[in-house]
Design an enzyme around this catalytic site. Structure first.
Site, mmCIF file in Angstrom:
data_model
loop_
_atom_site.group_PDB
_atom_site.id
_atom_site.type_symbol
_atom_site.label_atom_id
_atom_site.label_comp_id
_atom_site.label_asym_id
_atom_site.label_seq_id
_atom_site.Cartn_x
_atom_site.Cartn_y
_atom_site.Cartn_z
ATOM 1 N N LYS A 1 25.322 16.568 4.054
ATOM 2 C CA LYS A 1 25.416 15.111 3.894
ATOM 3 C C LYS A 1 25.625 14.767 2.422
ATOM 4 C CE LYS A 1 22.994 11.597 3.081
ATOM 5 N NZ LYS A 1 24.067 10.858 2.380
ATOM 6 N N GLY B 1 18.236 15.281 -5.475
ATOM 7 C CA GLY B 1 18.272 13.836 -5.657
ATOM 8 C C GLY B 1 17.049 13.374 -6.413
ATOM 9 N N SER B 2 16.681 12.144 -6.179
ATOM 10 C CA SER B 2 15.594 11.554 -6.959
ATOM 11 C C SER B 2 14.227 12.062 -6.485
ATOM 12 C CB SER B 2 15.636 10.036 -6.826
ATOM 13 O OG SER B 2 15.503 9.680 -5.470
ATOM 14 N N THR B 3 13.261 12.026 -7.374
ATOM 15 C CA THR B 3 11.903 12.455 -7.021
ATOM 16 C C THR B 3 11.329 11.555 -5.930
ATOM 17 O OG1 THR B 3 11.525 13.489 -9.150
ATOM 18 C CG2 THR B 3 9.568 12.742 -7.975
ATOM 19 N N GLU B 4 11.680 10.270 -5.979
ATOM 20 C CA GLU B 4 11.164 9.323 -4.982
ATOM 21 C C GLU B 4 11.620 9.705 -3.564
ATOM 22 O OE1 GLU B 4 12.679 5.471 -5.812
ATOM 23 O OE2 GLU B 4 11.601 4.542 -4.149
ATOM 24 N N GLY C 1 12.815 12.621 -2.701
ATOM 25 C CA GLY C 1 12.294 13.967 -2.441
ATOM 26 C C GLY C 1 10.899 13.939 -1.851
ATOM 27 N N GLU D 1 15.350 19.747 -5.453
ATOM 28 C CA GLU D 1 15.808 19.704 -6.853
ATOM 29 C C GLU D 1 15.816 18.237 -7.248
ATOM 30 O OE1 GLU D 1 16.339 22.287 -8.631
ATOM 31 O OE2 GLU D 1 16.678 23.891 -7.196
ATOM 32 N N CYS E 1 20.696 15.626 -14.156
ATOM 33 C CA CYS E 1 19.254 15.859 -14.013
ATOM 34 C C CYS E 1 18.706 16.677 -15.174
ATOM 35 C CB CYS E 1 18.974 16.567 -12.696
ATOM 36 S SG CYS E 1 19.933 18.056 -12.512
ATOM 37 N N GLU F 1 13.132 8.584 -16.031
ATOM 38 C CA GLU F 1 14.480 9.134 -16.025
ATOM 39 C C GLU F 1 15.462 7.969 -16.073
ATOM 40 O OE1 GLU F 1 15.955 10.966 -12.358
ATOM 41 O OE2 GLU F 1 16.704 12.605 -13.599
HETATM 42 P P1 NAD Z 1 18.982 9.804 -4.247
HETATM 43 O O1 NAD Z 1 17.672 10.489 -4.114
HETATM 44 O O2 NAD Z 1 19.039 8.350 -4.133
HETATM 45 O O3 NAD Z 1 20.013 10.367 -3.154
HETATM 46 C C1 NAD Z 1 20.299 11.746 -3.014
HETATM 47 C C2 NAD Z 1 20.784 12.003 -1.592
HETATM 48 O O4 NAD Z 1 19.721 11.723 -0.696
HETATM 49 C C3 NAD Z 1 21.963 11.134 -1.162
HETATM 50 O O5 NAD Z 1 22.824 11.895 -0.345
HETATM 51 C C4 NAD Z 1 21.275 10.049 -0.348
HETATM 52 O O6 NAD Z 1 22.114 9.463 0.606
HETATM 53 C C5 NAD Z 1 20.153 10.824 0.330
HETATM 54 N N1 NAD Z 1 19.008 10.013 0.749
HETATM 55 C C6 NAD Z 1 18.606 8.807 0.284
HETATM 56 N N2 NAD Z 1 17.533 8.374 0.962
HETATM 57 C C7 NAD Z 1 17.211 9.324 1.861
HETATM 58 C C8 NAD Z 1 16.184 9.466 2.837
HETATM 59 N N3 NAD Z 1 15.260 8.539 2.998
HETATM 60 N N4 NAD Z 1 16.148 10.594 3.568
HETATM 61 C C9 NAD Z 1 17.060 11.567 3.394
HETATM 62 N N5 NAD Z 1 18.084 11.482 2.501
HETATM 63 C C10 NAD Z 1 18.150 10.383 1.729
HETATM 64 O O7 NAD Z 1 19.564 10.333 -5.621
HETATM 65 P P2 NAD Z 1 20.912 9.921 -6.341
HETATM 66 O O8 NAD Z 1 20.747 8.559 -6.891
HETATM 67 O O9 NAD Z 1 22.084 10.203 -5.426
HETATM 68 O O10 NAD Z 1 20.971 11.011 -7.512
HETATM 69 C C11 NAD Z 1 20.300 10.854 -8.694
HETATM 70 C C12 NAD Z 1 19.021 11.654 -8.710
HETATM 71 O O11 NAD Z 1 19.285 13.019 -8.384
HETATM 72 C C13 NAD Z 1 18.373 11.696 -10.074
HETATM 73 O O12 NAD Z 1 16.983 11.475 -9.970
HETATM 74 C C14 NAD Z 1 18.626 13.113 -10.556
HETATM 75 O O13 NAD Z 1 17.722 13.607 -11.491
HETATM 76 C C15 NAD Z 1 18.605 13.879 -9.300
HETATM 77 N N6 NAD Z 1 19.328 15.153 -9.461
HETATM 78 C C16 NAD Z 1 18.596 16.322 -9.518
HETATM 79 C C17 NAD Z 1 19.252 17.522 -9.705
HETATM 80 C C18 NAD Z 1 18.486 18.817 -9.773
HETATM 81 O O14 NAD Z 1 19.093 19.858 -9.518
HETATM 82 N N7 NAD Z 1 17.208 18.821 -10.071
HETATM 83 C C19 NAD Z 1 20.636 17.555 -9.832
HETATM 84 C C20 NAD Z 1 21.342 16.355 -9.770
HETATM 85 C C21 NAD Z 1 20.662 15.156 -9.566
#
Ligand code: NAD
Length: 458
Positions: free
Chosen positions: A156, A209-212, A214, A231, A265, A358
């Protein structure tokens, strides 16, 4: 626009790049069913044939590198040179994991009454949820080891940046990957991502994605005891000691935080500088920041493109509001596009929002320190623990500090920490599990222990 249609924008122009169908939970269920059906066939492919499939994926990406790079640059707003480098990495990732199917070895363990040994089994269907900042690159970090270990996939991508994942899925079929092994669903995270997390047919979710988000994924996965790797976010330190090559540290610092417009990130967005070196470092940093070329992602000259969306620009702007201590800024185009000029804040209190949260945009804070102990304390003074850099001419000090920092990925006298062959991932609230390198395979296999009785009493 009908609710079933997703408009994919080009961040540099704000124009619609493509309209695609928006998936819902039923589409996720159908994709999972296809992946379940494909699993027995894929896990039964011989190791050498599975390796050949991965080599074919590596080659098809290499053969389409320019096409994929143009698509990623336009959809994610990243500089074309960076996008080419990322597609090169995607090809390398599949090439690297092509070496894995034939090397997934186990152990033999001495026991009484017979023979005991371990094998590594694939998990089944894995759900891969990825963000918009490095769309196909981060997907490949998960797809490579997942496929090598014999799993089938539902991927996804982020709604903002689905185009390279969709094109890759087409190319993978052309390259001979069996039908159903890789399935892509494009839809909202709260619907499609959440369905993958709760689906009983999905054995594991690998999330970036975001810690929130995650946090909610870890909680949701607990219902089915699903395997999870996370991650997440970061607020990484770039620690510059006065005994470092200050010119090199200052010249390199912007790339470490303004690369990908700061939407990284690993961004070293907390620059910690030993007090006696502050003046010299800041002069070098200002020269470097004001010379960053911000503009059209498709221009060969461009070093930094726009932010991904209007919402992201508002978020970043909130850290540079009235009264923010702006030390200096670079430039950015006017007109359409989600532009934001690279910005350095100093002096900044260590408790300020800009020093703790962040930002995920081209904004860095500079904070002075006096001693090695203080540098370590400030470096660790965050809920995150993803990456960081140490600049020092004293090797023993650099190694002491490296061991003392609670982060997963570090570089000394360099800001590069992501390599195909070395593990990547975070400490603390930056997540758990490792991607890339040999360690990633652990996250896509289960260890099975088998005992074969050779003695009557065994
Ligand atoms: P996000 O957490 O909003 O979204 C990431 C993914 O999760 C998207 O595909 C989104 O559609 C999906 N998602 C959103 N809500 C969900 C839910 N309730 N259940 C399941 N999936 C859901 O993050 P973003 O805004 O796309 O990316 C930015 C964040 O990603 C930043 O916090 C960044 O630090 C982090 N990031 C981390 C790494 C790493 O390897 N540590 C790498 C790149 C980005």
């Amino acid at each position: 626009m009908p609710s079933g249609v997703l408009e994919v924008l080009e961040p540099a122009t704000e124009a619609v790049l493509q309209e695609i169908p928006r998936a819902d939970a039923a589409d996720v269920d159908r994709a999972v069913a296809r992946a379940i059906a494909a699993f027995p066939g894929w896990r039964a492919v011989t190791p050498s044939d599975r390796a050949a499939h991965l080599r074919a994926l590596s080659e098809v990406v290499r053969d389409h590198q320019e096409e994929l790079a143009q698509l990623e640059a336009r959809n994610a707003g990243k500089a074309i040179g960076d996008a080419r480098g990322e597609m090169g990495m995607v090809s390398q990732v599949f090439g690297y994991y092509a070496g894995s199917p034939e090397r997934l070895t186990g152990d033999t363990i001495p026991v009484a009454g017979g023979q005991a040994w371990t094998v590594r089994e694939p998990l089944g269907v894995v759900g891969l949820i990825v963000p918009w900042n490095f769309p196909l690159t981060i997907a490949s970090w998960k797809m490579g080891p997942a496929l090598a270990a014999g799993n089938t996939i539902v991927l996804k991508p982020a709604e903002l940046t689905p185009l390279t994942a969709l094109r890759f899925a087409e190319l993978a079929l052309e390259a001979g990957l069996p039908d159903g092994v890789l399935n892509v669903v494009v839809g909202p995270g709260s619907v499609c991502g959440a369905r993958l997390v709760e689906h009983p047919g999905v054995a594991k979710v690998a999330f970036t994605g975001s810690t929130e988000v995650g946090r909610s994924i870890a909680a949701g996965a607990a219902q089915t005891i699903k395997r999870v790797t996370l991650e997440l976010g970061g607020k990484s330190p770039n620690i510059v000691f006065a005994d470092a090559d200050l010119a090199a540290a200052a010249a390199a610092a912007p790339g470490a935080v303004f690369g990908n417009a700061g939407q990284d990130c690993c961004a070293r967005s907390r620059i910690l500088v030993q007090r006696e070196a502050m003046d010299e470092f800041m002069a070098g940093l200002e020269r470097a920041v004001t010379s960053i070329r911000v503009g059209d992602p498709l221009s060969e000259e461009t070093e930094m493109g726009p932010l991904i969306s209007a919402g992201q620009r508002e978020h970043v702007r909130s850290f540079v509001d009235e009264g923010a201590p702006v030390a200096f800024r670079g430039s950015a185009p006017d007109g359409p596009g989600f532009w934001f000029a690279p910005t350095v804040l100093c002096p900044v209190d260590t408790g300020a929002r800009a020093a703790r949260e962040e930002i995920f945009g081209p904004v860095a804070v500079v904070i002075p320190f006096d001693t090695e102990e203080e540098a370590i304390r400030l470096g660790n003074d965050t809920i995150y623990g993803l990456s960081g850099s140490i600049w020092s001419g004293d090797g023993a000090r650099a190694l002491r500090v490296a061991r003392a920092l609670d982060v997963g990925v570090l570089s000394i006298n360099s800001n590069t920490s992501v390599r195909v062959s070395t593990p990547f991932g975070g400490f603390k609230q930056s997540g758990y599990g490792r991607e890339l390198g040999p360690h990633a395979l652990d996250a896509y296999t289960e260890v099975k222990s088998i005992f074969y009785a050779t003695d009557a009493a065994g």
